[in-house]
Design a protein around this motif. Structure first.
Motif, PDB file in Angstrom:
ATOM      1  N   ASN A 263       0.260   5.459   0.024  1.00 43.37           N
ATOM      2  CA  ASN A 263      -0.673   6.577   0.143  1.00 43.37           C
ATOM      3  C   ASN A 263      -0.208   7.697  -0.789  1.00 43.37           C
ATOM      4  OD1 ASN A 263      -1.141   9.410   1.848  1.00 43.37           O
ATOM      5  ND2 ASN A 263      -2.912   8.065   1.761  1.00 43.37           N
TER       6      ASN A 263
ATOM      7  N   MET B 173      -8.939  -6.289   4.543  1.00 43.26           N
ATOM      8  CA  MET B 173      -7.965  -5.339   5.090  1.00 43.26           C
ATOM      9  C   MET B 173      -8.578  -4.551   6.257  1.00 43.26           C
ATOM     10  SD  MET B 173      -7.616  -2.188   2.410  1.00 43.26           S
ATOM     11  CE  MET B 173      -8.992  -1.098   2.007  1.00 43.26           C
ATOM     12  N   GLU B 174      -9.915  -4.619   6.388  1.00 40.61           N
ATOM     13  CA  GLU B 174     -10.551  -4.003   7.548  1.00 40.61           C
ATOM     14  C   GLU B 174     -10.206  -4.766   8.830  1.00 40.61           C
ATOM     15  OE1 GLU B 174     -14.742  -3.211   7.147  1.00 40.61           O
ATOM     16  OE2 GLU B 174     -14.586  -3.001   4.980  1.00 40.61           O
TER      17      GLU B 174
ATOM     18  N   THR C 280      -7.157  -6.679   9.138  1.00 40.08           N
ATOM     19  CA  THR C 280      -5.714  -6.551   9.333  1.00 40.08           C
ATOM     20  C   THR C 280      -5.114  -5.925   8.090  1.00 40.08           C
ATOM     21  OG1 THR C 280      -3.637  -7.765   9.575  1.00 40.08           O
ATOM     22  CG2 THR C 280      -5.458  -8.968   8.592  1.00 40.08           C
ATOM     23  N   GLU C 281      -4.281  -4.907   8.271  1.00 40.51           N
ATOM     24  CA  GLU C 281      -3.723  -4.169   7.135  1.00 40.51           C
ATOM     25  C   GLU C 281      -2.835  -5.045   6.258  1.00 40.51           C
ATOM     26  OE1 GLU C 281      -1.812  -0.603   8.360  1.00 40.51           O
ATOM     27  OE2 GLU C 281      -3.628   0.272   9.220  1.00 40.51           O
ATOM     28  N   SER C 282      -2.172  -6.016   6.849  1.00 40.13           N
ATOM     29  CA  SER C 282      -1.276  -6.888   6.081  1.00 40.13           C
ATOM     30  C   SER C 282      -1.935  -8.244   5.859  1.00 40.13           C
ATOM     31  CB  SER C 282       0.061  -7.053   6.806  1.00 40.13           C
ATOM     32  OG  SER C 282      -0.150  -7.548   8.125  1.00 40.13           O
TER      33      SER C 282
ATOM     34  N   HIS D 271      -3.028   0.216  -3.793  1.00 41.60           N
ATOM     35  CA  HIS D 271      -2.642  -1.114  -3.317  1.00 41.60           C
ATOM     36  C   HIS D 271      -2.213  -1.947  -4.523  1.00 41.60           C
ATOM     37  CE1 HIS D 271      -4.951  -0.009   0.330  1.00 41.60           C
ATOM     38  NE2 HIS D 271      -5.885   0.379  -0.518  1.00 41.60           N
TER      39      HIS D 271
ATOM     40  N   THR E  74       0.830  -1.202   0.000  1.00 37.32           N
ATOM     41  CA  THR E  74       0.000   0.000   0.000  1.00 37.32           C
ATOM     42  C   THR E  74       0.865   1.252   0.000  1.00 37.32           C
ATOM     43  OG1 THR E  74      -1.807  -1.121   1.147  1.00 37.32           O
ATOM     44  CG2 THR E  74      -1.766   1.280   1.266  1.00 37.32           C
TER      45      THR E  74
ATOM     46  N   ASN F  37      -5.503   5.768  -1.429  1.00 35.20           N
ATOM     47  CA  ASN F  37      -4.469   4.747  -1.295  1.00 35.20           C
ATOM     48  C   ASN F  37      -4.364   3.911  -2.560  1.00 35.20           C
ATOM     49  OD1 ASN F  37      -3.833   5.194   1.584  1.00 35.20           O
ATOM     50  ND2 ASN F  37      -5.932   4.481   1.903  1.00 35.20           N
TER      51      ASN F  37
ATOM     52  N   TYR G 280      -9.093  -8.714  -0.637  1.00 30.35           N
ATOM     53  CA  TYR G 280      -8.246  -7.798   0.134  1.00 30.35           C
ATOM     54  C   TYR G 280      -9.025  -6.560   0.563  1.00 30.35           C
ATOM     55  CZ  TYR G 280      -4.241  -5.070   1.629  1.00 30.35           C
ATOM     56  OH  TYR G 280      -3.363  -4.328   2.383  1.00 30.35           O
ATOM     57  N   ASP G 281      -9.868  -6.043  -0.335  1.00 28.75           N
ATOM     58  CA  ASP G 281     -10.636  -4.839  -0.004  1.00 28.75           C
ATOM     59  C   ASP G 281     -11.547  -5.093   1.189  1.00 28.75           C
ATOM     60  OD1 ASP G 281     -11.412  -2.045  -0.811  1.00 28.75           O
ATOM     61  OD2 ASP G 281     -13.373  -2.989  -0.985  1.00 28.75           O
TER      62      ASP G 281
ATOM     63  N   GLU H  45      -9.908   3.849  -2.834  1.00 33.46           N
ATOM     64  CA  GLU H  45      -8.960   2.741  -2.765  1.00 33.46           C
ATOM     65  C   GLU H  45      -8.702   2.283  -4.199  1.00 33.46           C
ATOM     66  OE1 GLU H  45      -7.639   2.123   0.054  1.00 33.46           O
ATOM     67  OE2 GLU H  45      -9.114   2.972   1.460  1.00 33.46           O
TER      68      GLU H  45
END
Length: 424
Positions: A6, A377-378, A380-382, A14, A4, A12, A373-374, A200
């Motif tokens: 920014n 990711m809520e 866990t970011e990774s 990704h 990711t 963002n 992933y979309d 995103e």
């Protein structure tokens, strides 16, 4: 899985750099709060932007340039997830490292810029004939739900059980709200989408993350925007009626049941609820399918689903009208078995295997990777697939029984044929 970067406040990029595909897939997701009015306007907007712009004013003209770009595909859709409404620009193009011609990626990004930033305006409004045409298209899309009686019954139950709640708002809004949208309002919604929505941007392919981020900065010019203030989830309020019977001109009855649970997507028990749903009614080996459809032969179809964003579980069944009470009783009996922990090793193991396989199958496509992933990711970011797989593997029968105990049946909705009043 994704790196990711920014590129502006609230914007963002990704990127999943992978040699898995010879194409490059893009998704640009514009996220806003879900309301009936916004869903209606933004669905029209998605259609208007897809089918006409300043440079390519007709769908045919756009189709020709896409064909020239080695069959690049481009479409815009509108959807909902929880309390968000999402307009998404999806693009798939060949990776030009496999071509003798270079610069295809830049041409595709320029086309994305045209589609988003160069609308077909006349006197600062969308071209009127296109605006009217696409409004009518959305009205027809909403009306088509009536012809699919299963979808219609589910929507009716939601409207009755949770009026004015995001769970009952469709991604296309309502006919009345669509018809009320003016050209001026649509332009305002368009400008708000570009300048205020959280964005995103996803890319999947054999590409460097920094290169994609640089191209996005160069071609799409997204500016800083204020991050939306988090809106507290609306509480589920007990419906005024626990059972509703309605009639339509049809032969097969539609039984829909709504259960509430305090467990939602962000709850640590979310993976357990996924397994509970699979054991109960999510698959062909599940309890309600085996016992109601196969053993009793009384349902044309029967299944359950878990709407994790809201804490809702649904059971849907196609049955003869005279069998409503028996079907409800059997569904509740299977739920009681789950609550007691009466779950076989086969039921549990098959459910875990199917959830894992579904996740892996989704990740076999670039679009699937983006959507997974979309969503996740809520949590866990990774996010990596093993994150969910390990959680599912550790769930026990006792865990499933415990979350089943938290389910409460709140509404039974039955759509029956007009000639059959036996359940009235």
């Amino acid at each position: 899985m994704f790196e990711t970067i920014n590129i502006a406040k609230g914007v963002n990029v990704h990127v999943n750099e992978t040699t898995q595909f010879k194409t490059i897939n893009f998704s640009i997701k514009f996220k806003d709060k879900l309301t009936e009015e916004k869903a209606s306007a933004r669905s029209i907007l998605a259609n208007v932007l897809q089918h006409s712009n300043e440079v390519y004013p007709s769908h045919t003209a756009l189709r020709m340039v896409l064909d020239d770009l080695y069959g690049t595909s481009l479409y815009i859709d509108s959807s909902k997830r929880g309390s968000e409404h999402v307009v998404t620009l999806n693009v798939e193009t060949v990776n030009d490292q496999y071509l003798s011609e270079k610069g295809v990626l830049e041409k595709v990004l320029n086309l994305m810029y045209i589609v988003l930033f160069k609308p077909n305006f006349e006197n600062d409004l969308f071209k009127e004939s296109i605006f009217i045409r696409e409004k009518h298209s959305i009205v027809q899309r909403i009306e088509s739900v009536f012809d699919d009686k299963t979808r219609y019954a589910q929507q009716r139950m939601m409207e009755l059980a949770l009026p004015n709640h995001p769970a009952s708002i469709t991604s296309n809004g309502t006919i009345q709200a669509v018809e009320a949208v003016t050209n001026e309002q649509l332009v305002a919604e368009y400008q708000e989408m570009l300048t205020q929505n959280e964005i995103e941007i996803y890319a999947v392919g054999d590409v460097k993350p920094e290169m994609i981020a640089s191209y996005v900065r160069e071609f799409l010019h997204f500016k800083d925007r204020e991050k939306a203030i988090a809106v507290a989830p609306m509480e589920l309020v007990k419906p005024e009626q626990s059972r509703v019977l309605e009639h339509e001109d049809m032969k097969q009855g539609k039984l829909h049941m709504a259960f509430f649970t305090p467990i939602t997507f962000r709850d640590e028990k979310f993976p357990v609820m996924q397994l509970m749903n699979g054991v109960f009614g999510g698959y062909a080996h599940s309890k309600i399918f085996v016992n109601i459809r196969e053993k009793e032969s009384m349902a044309y179809y029967v299944s359950s689903s878990f709407a994790s964003q809201f804490g809702l579980m649904f059971v849907l069944a196609g049955i003869d009208s005279k069998l409503e009470k028996k079907a409800v009783s059997l569904v509740l009996k299977q739920l009681e078995d789950v609550k007691k922990g009466n779950i076989s090793d086969i039921e549990l193991d098959q459910t875990k295997a199917l959830l894992i396989n579904q996740l892996k199958e989704a990740l076999d496509s670039a679009r699937g990777q983006i959507e997974i992933y979309d969503q996740y990711m809520e949590l866990t970011e990774s996010f990596e697939p093993e994150y969910m797989i390990n959680k599912w593997k550790n769930v026990t029968k006792e865990d499933i029984a415990a979350v089943a105990e938290e389910l409460s049946l709140e509404m039974t909705y039955f759509l029956s044929g007009k000639e059959d009043d036996t359940n009235a």
